[in-house]
Design a protein around this motif. Structure first.
Motif, PDB file in Angstrom:
ATOM      1  N   ALA A 256       0.885  -1.077  -0.099  1.00  0.00           N
ATOM      2  CA  ALA A 256       0.033   0.119  -0.001  1.00  0.00           C
ATOM      3  C   ALA A 256       0.972   1.082   0.051  1.00  0.00           C
ATOM      4  O   ALA A 256       0.722   2.294  -0.656  1.00  0.00           O
ATOM      5  N   THR A 257       1.839   1.141   0.797  1.00  0.00           N
ATOM      6  CA  THR A 257       2.922   2.236   0.841  1.00  0.00           C
ATOM      7  C   THR A 257       3.567   2.734  -0.443  1.00  0.00           C
ATOM      8  O   THR A 257       3.655   3.868  -1.100  1.00  0.00           O
ATOM      9  N   ALA A 260       0.698   3.875  -3.191  1.00  0.00           N
ATOM     10  CA  ALA A 260       0.020   5.098  -2.878  1.00  0.00           C
ATOM     11  C   ALA A 260       1.206   6.069  -3.521  1.00  0.00           C
ATOM     12  O   ALA A 260       1.024   7.012  -3.929  1.00  0.00           O
ATOM     13  N   VAL A 277      -4.846  -0.423  -9.873  1.00  0.00           N
ATOM     14  CA  VAL A 277      -4.459  -1.142  -8.647  1.00  0.00           C
ATOM     15  C   VAL A 277      -5.653  -2.380  -8.944  1.00  0.00           C
ATOM     16  O   VAL A 277      -6.775  -2.194  -8.766  1.00  0.00           O
ATOM     17  N   LEU A 287      -6.160  -4.548   1.834  1.00  0.00           N
ATOM     18  CA  LEU A 287      -5.549  -3.565   0.921  1.00  0.00           C
ATOM     19  C   LEU A 287      -6.282  -2.280   0.903  1.00  0.00           C
ATOM     20  O   LEU A 287      -5.807  -1.382   0.904  1.00  0.00           O
ATOM     21  N   ARG A 288      -7.609  -2.201   0.627  1.00  0.00           N
ATOM     22  CA  ARG A 288      -8.386  -1.070   0.840  1.00  0.00           C
ATOM     23  C   ARG A 288      -8.134  -0.126   1.915  1.00  0.00           C
ATOM     24  O   ARG A 288      -8.021   1.081   1.795  1.00  0.00           O
ATOM     25  N   LEU A 291      -4.478   1.350   1.987  1.00  0.00           N
ATOM     26  CA  LEU A 291      -4.342   2.469   1.113  1.00  0.00           C
ATOM     27  C   LEU A 291      -4.920   3.690   1.646  1.00  0.00           C
ATOM     28  O   LEU A 291      -4.326   4.830   1.200  1.00  0.00           O
ATOM     29  N   ARG A 292      -6.060   3.394   2.345  1.00  0.00           N
ATOM     30  CA  ARG A 292      -6.624   4.783   2.963  1.00  0.00           C
ATOM     31  C   ARG A 292      -5.724   5.515   3.911  1.00  0.00           C
ATOM     32  O   ARG A 292      -5.515   6.719   3.994  1.00  0.00           O
ATOM     33  N   LEU A 357      -7.977   8.141  -5.252  1.00  0.00           N
ATOM     34  CA  LEU A 357      -7.954   6.600  -5.891  1.00  0.00           C
ATOM     35  C   LEU A 357      -9.759   6.219  -5.559  1.00  0.00           C
ATOM     36  O   LEU A 357     -10.140   6.286  -4.742  1.00  0.00           O
ATOM     37  N   LEU A 379      -9.092   1.384  -8.253  1.00  0.00           N
ATOM     38  CA  LEU A 379      -8.857   0.075  -7.589  1.00  0.00           C
ATOM     39  C   LEU A 379      -9.939  -0.955  -8.231  1.00  0.00           C
ATOM     40  O   LEU A 379     -11.072  -0.399  -8.171  1.00  0.00           O
TER      41      LEU A 379
END
Length: 472
Positions: A256-257, A260, A277, A287-288, A291-292, A357, A379
């Motif tokens: 995720a890092t 993003a 993604v 993952l959702r 990512l937030r 995203l 995504l």
């Protein structure tokens, strides 16, 4: 920095600071086609002497270019931040890369590929050697105002060509400053800059002996057709719509890092930026959320800040395109998963927009098929590893694929099956190693840059037969 009007101009070139559009870096009349014609003529005359000077002289000159850029590191870093809004840390990295590119290619003039063969019958020698094509026309984009011209010009010059750079109008100040710095480093007319708009690019393509282009797909396709009609070698680097695939066994926090940052970095304006993604079924909820969290620290901010990742986009038109793409996706049923659709950028004079995203974007939406230049990505879910690979391969402009997994077998399988030019495992899509090839096979005018094979593009093969005279 101002240049007085000369002949009838192609257009007025104005370069704004995207963080503060009222700050005009440069305003000048671009070259006329007649000016470009004379520049090509001067370059052709200079090329003869440049080649005759020999490999050692060219090598030394390219080393001096690297040293000159290194000495101007802080000045050029500041100019990059100001003219194209590149975040400070990334601007410093670009300067470091540009210096390294010149020093790398400085080694190659004396290492040109050649071969000696024995004739099939009788005494003598058969030689093959690479020879420069002549004048290289280099049309460069604004995304990498200094590294971009460097990775085109350095191998061309190392091979014995002379070059004319037509920069993107948005990066004119950087190109002209580069030419000023190199004025006392390279012989006269070996490297020239021709600022201007489409007519100048078209004139250069119509006159150069070899053409390298970076820019939009529409213009790039026209460049290929024009060069091909003359039988001139051409390579292009155009759009990008790279995908990141996340498998259930991935290190989700790290993925995720990386993802993003690859969406938000440089406001999503690199050709290697992650635009799609693809999460394989069971990893999607985790993952959702990751990512937030990762997007919380990536809002658009002043690119002069050391912690800036996402600065402004290059122009108001670019920001409007991102907003239109976002709004049309939302109107089609998508929703914002991460980022700020109405961020604080509205209170600033610059062309800022926070990274976005989106999820549930319809499959036929432009965001799934076109490379929108800006910090916006999609995504989506895939039912299986195989489906994720097919989805990643579906993009027309895929440049890089990233795969996030701890399964070596699947990683090796993906390397064979993903049809992008670069595959990065457990790494972001962004980041290109200039020592290794960067080959674009999906575009007209196949491009291979950033390694020794680049010199083959700027040269042609000559076969020489050396046979003894026969006695009378």
């Amino acid at each position: 920095m101002n240049i007085s009007p000369g002949l009838v101009a192609d257009s007025v070139v104005i370069s704004h600071n995207p963080s503060d559009p009222g700050d005009v870096l440069i305003e000048l009349y671009g070259c006329s086609p007649e000016t470009v014609t004379r520049a090509v003529q001067r370059a052709a005359r200079a090329q003869t002497a440049w080649l005759a000077a020999g490999a050692a002289a060219r090598s030394a000159a390219l080393h001096r270019v690297g040293d000159a850029l290194d000495a101007a590191h802080e000045e050029l870093t500041g100019l990059l931040v100001r003219e194209v809004g590149k975040p400070l840390m990334e601007a410093r990295e670009e300067l470091t890369r540009a210096v390294a590119i010149w020093r790398y290619y400085a080694q190659l003039p004396q290492d040109a590929p050649r071969a000696v063969h024995e004739p099939t019958s009788g005494p003598g020698l058969l030689l093959t050697r690479r020879r420069p094509r002549g004048v290289a026309g280099l049309i460069t984009s604004w995304q990498f105002p200094l590294a971009g011209p460097s990775w085109k010009a350095a191998p061309a010059l190392a091979a014995g060509n002379t070059v004319i750079v037509k920069p993107a109008p948005e990066a004119t100040a950087c190109a002209l400053r580069l030419a000023e710095i190199l004025k006392g480093v390279l012989p006269p007319d070996v490297l020239q800059v021709a600022p201007g708009g489409p007519k100048i690019g078209a004139t250069l393509v119509s006159l150069a002996d070899v053409v390298s282009f970076a820019g939009s797909p529409a213009v790039g396709t026209a460049v290929v057709c024009a060069a091909a009609s003359r039988g001139v070698p051409v390579q292009t680097e155009m759009s990008g719509q790279s995908a990141a695939v996340v498998l259930p066994d991935a290190n989700v926090a790290r993925a995720a890092t990386d993802i993003a940052a690859a969406i938000a970095g440089y406001a999503g304006q690199k050709r290697t930026t992650t635009k799609r993604v693809i999460a394989v079924e069971s990893v999607l909820p985790k993952l959702r959320e990751a990512l937030r969290q990762a997007f919380h620290t990536l809002s658009a901010r002043d690119p002069n800040r050391a912690d800036a990742v996402c600065g402004p986009v290059i122009s108001k038109a670019a920001r409007d395109r991102v907003i239109h793409a976002r709004d049309s996706a939302l109107a089609s049923g998508a929703h914002v998963l991460a980022g700020a659709p109405q961020g604080g950028w509205k209170q600033t004079p610059g062309w800022f927009i926070d990274p976005i995203l989106l999820e549930n974007v319809p499959g036929d939406h432009a965001l799934n098929h076109e490379g929108i230049c800006g910090p916006v990505a999609v995504l989506s879910r895939a039912a299986s590893f195989d489906e994720a690979i097919r989805a990643a391969n579906s993009g027309r402009w895929g440049v890089v694929s990233s795969l996030h997994t701890s399964d070596l077998e699947k990683a090796l399988s993906a390397v064979d099956r993903l049809n992008t030019e670069m595959v990065r495992v457990n790494a972001p899509t962004t980041g290109v190693e200039f020592l290794l090839p960067f080959e674009r096979e999906k575009e007209p005018g196949k491009v291979r840059e950033k390694d020794r094979a680049t010199m083959e593009f700027y040269t042609s093969t000559r076969t020489v037969s050396l046979l003894p005279t026969t006695s009378a």
